[in-house]
Scaffold this motif. Structure first.
Motif, PDB file in Angstrom:
ATOM      1  N   THR A 134       0.802  -3.561   8.050  1.00  0.00           N
ATOM      2  CA  THR A 134       1.173  -3.556   6.832  1.00  0.00           C
ATOM      3  C   THR A 134       1.582  -2.264   6.099  1.00  0.00           C
ATOM      4  O   THR A 134       1.278  -1.255   6.731  1.00  0.00           O
ATOM      5  CB  THR A 134      -0.349  -3.659   6.202  1.00  0.00           C
ATOM      6  OG1 THR A 134      -0.719  -4.948   6.357  1.00  0.00           O
ATOM      7  CG2 THR A 134       0.075  -3.764   4.504  1.00  0.00           C
ATOM      8  N   ARG A 136       3.101  -0.292   2.823  1.00  0.00           N
ATOM      9  CA  ARG A 136       3.086  -0.498   1.540  1.00  0.00           C
ATOM     10  C   ARG A 136       4.452   0.540   1.204  1.00  0.00           C
ATOM     11  O   ARG A 136       3.964   2.148   1.315  1.00  0.00           O
ATOM     12  CB  ARG A 136       1.789   0.145   0.757  1.00  0.00           C
ATOM     13  CG  ARG A 136       0.834  -1.285   0.822  1.00  0.00           C
ATOM     14  CD  ARG A 136      -0.660  -0.755   0.039  1.00  0.00           C
ATOM     15  NE  ARG A 136      -1.376  -2.028   0.372  1.00  0.00           N
ATOM     16  CZ  ARG A 136      -2.294  -2.264   1.443  1.00  0.00           C
ATOM     17  NH1 ARG A 136      -2.269  -1.279   2.260  1.00  0.00           N
ATOM     18  NH2 ARG A 136      -3.043  -3.222   1.159  1.00  0.00           N
ATOM     19  N   THR A 138       6.680   2.751  -1.493  1.00  0.00           N
ATOM     20  CA  THR A 138       6.701   3.017  -2.943  1.00  0.00           C
ATOM     21  C   THR A 138       7.811   3.617  -3.195  1.00  0.00           C
ATOM     22  O   THR A 138       8.442   4.636  -2.473  1.00  0.00           O
ATOM     23  CB  THR A 138       5.534   3.850  -3.525  1.00  0.00           C
ATOM     24  OG1 THR A 138       5.230   4.936  -2.605  1.00  0.00           O
ATOM     25  CG2 THR A 138       4.128   3.021  -3.144  1.00  0.00           C
ATOM     26  N   THR A 177       8.679  -1.305  -5.257  1.00  0.00           N
ATOM     27  CA  THR A 177       7.558  -1.240  -4.553  1.00  0.00           C
ATOM     28  C   THR A 177       7.448  -2.269  -3.702  1.00  0.00           C
ATOM     29  O   THR A 177       7.742  -3.521  -4.216  1.00  0.00           O
ATOM     30  CB  THR A 177       6.200  -1.063  -5.299  1.00  0.00           C
ATOM     31  OG1 THR A 177       6.325   0.196  -6.032  1.00  0.00           O
ATOM     32  CG2 THR A 177       4.894  -0.998  -4.204  1.00  0.00           C
ATOM     33  N   GLU A 179       5.604  -4.431  -0.518  1.00  0.00           N
ATOM     34  CA  GLU A 179       4.240  -4.541   0.497  1.00  0.00           C
ATOM     35  C   GLU A 179       4.327  -5.651   1.303  1.00  0.00           C
ATOM     36  O   GLU A 179       4.536  -6.828   0.896  1.00  0.00           O
ATOM     37  CB  GLU A 179       3.117  -4.752  -0.441  1.00  0.00           C
ATOM     38  CG  GLU A 179       1.783  -4.855   0.648  1.00  0.00           C
ATOM     39  CD  GLU A 179       0.693  -5.077  -0.084  1.00  0.00           C
ATOM     40  OE1 GLU A 179      -0.461  -5.601   0.244  1.00  0.00           O
ATOM     41  OE2 GLU A 179       0.383  -4.334  -1.333  1.00  0.00           O
ATOM     42  N   SER A 181       3.111  -7.488   5.012  1.00  0.00           N
ATOM     43  CA  SER A 181       2.218  -7.673   6.068  1.00  0.00           C
ATOM     44  C   SER A 181       2.874  -8.757   6.856  1.00  0.00           C
ATOM     45  O   SER A 181       3.054  -9.597   6.772  1.00  0.00           O
ATOM     46  CB  SER A 181       1.068  -7.935   5.401  1.00  0.00           C
ATOM     47  OG  SER A 181       0.473  -7.179   4.643  1.00  0.00           O
TER      48      SER A 181
END
Length: 322
Positions: A134, A136, A138, A177, A179, A181
């Motif tokens: 995963t 994330r 930003t 942003t 994200e 996975s």
């Protein structure tokens, strides 16, 4: 013009020009080429600066250079499934095969004809054990786009999750942003490419591998190493990253750190000794500065002397012609 001058010119024109001395011509040409090559090399050396991009992790800065090729990033990545052309049941990246490593996640910048991209590839096609990851990310440039989604295919076995949101931060700048996975089986890959980083960016990737990843229950494999690649696309430099720490990638180069040296003085030192030490230090500093200046002047003087020698050789050669 006086008659004497005209007679002198007519006399020189009536004379047959001397035969060209081949050795003189070659010597003059080789000498000029050598000096001009030396000057060009010196200029290039002076203009070569630090890497434009950098990756920072846990207080350490790593200079990075984008991998480049004359292909758009989606063509370079070459993600294949039974639904693509060309097709494959590997569900993997075929274009990055030479960069992939078994049970390893790689990260790099890619410069293509459509701009600069962030690329990630997890595992190695044909031999990897599979795994879950995963990311994330930003503060991505909002003008960018997800150019490659590995995986992207219309079957229920596609568990991957993608969430891209764009908004304005506290400074009023529009950012994004992402994200993502992933969960992939053995002998396959996962990954992505985000294109459109531009010339000014600074984004952070918070990674989660294996059991920490969102889709850890959907795979039995394990990612054991994380690397950032830099430089030659056929033989890049590989730097190991901490799989449990975030990384920040920016368009700024690594800045040299200033180290402050602390000196302890004894209280018994006399004023005379301190004055003498200061005087010696000042003298040494002046000598070093003078030596540095003389060295630079010496190099410039040598280049000028070589260049003057070439000009003299060329002048002598053409003089012999007339």
């Amino acid at each position: 013009m006086e008659r004497r001058g005209l007679e002198h010119i007519e006399l020189r024109m009536s004379q047959s020009p001397p035969s060209v001395n081949r050795r003189q011509f070659l010597q003059a040409t080789i000498a000029s080429t050598t000096v001009l090559g030396t000057i060009s090399t010196a200029t290039a050396s002076q203009s070569h600066g630090p890497s434009q991009y950098s990756l920072e992790q846990d207080g350490k800065c790593i200079p990075i250079e984008p991998l480049s090729k004359e292909l758009p990033v989606e063509k370079f990545y070459d993600f294949r499934t039974p639904f693509t052309h060309p097709s494959s049941f590997r569900y993997a990246s075929f274009g990055t095969t030479n960069l992939q490593r078994k049970n390893t996640s790689i990260l790099f910048l890619y410069q293509g004809p459509k701009g600069l991209s962030l690329v990630a590839v997890h595992d190695k096609k044909g031999v990897g054990s599979g795994g879950a990851v995963t990311f994330r990310i930003t503060n991505l440039p909002a003008d960018g786009e997800i150019a490659v989604k590995d995986d992207k295919y219309p079957l229920q076995t596609n568990y991957d999750q993608w969430d891209l949101s764009k908004y304005r931060n506290s400074d009023g700048k529009k950012v994004a942003t992402l994200e993502a996975s992933w969960a992939h089986g053995k002998k396959r890959t996962d990954g992505m490419a985000y294109r459109g980083l531009g010339d000014d960016f600074e984004f952070t990737i918070n990674p989660e591998f294996n059991q920490k990843a969102v889709l850890s229950n959907d795979t039995h494999g394990e990612i054991k190493r994380w690397e950032v690649l830099s430089g030659d696309i056929n033989n890049p430099t590989r730097t190991k990253l901490n799989m449990n720490k975030p990384v920040t990638i920016s368009s700024k180069s690594c800045q040299p750190k200033t180290t402050t040296r602390q000196t302890t003085r004894t209280t018994k030192t006399t004023k005379t000794t301190q004055t003498k030490t200061s005087s010696n230090t000042a003298t040494t500093t002046v000598k070093q500065a003078t030596k540095s200046t003389n060295d630079k002047q010496s190099v410039l003087g040598q280049i000028w002397n070589d260049f003057s020698s070439v000009l003299h050789s060329i002048e002598s050669f053409f003089t012999s012609l007339f």
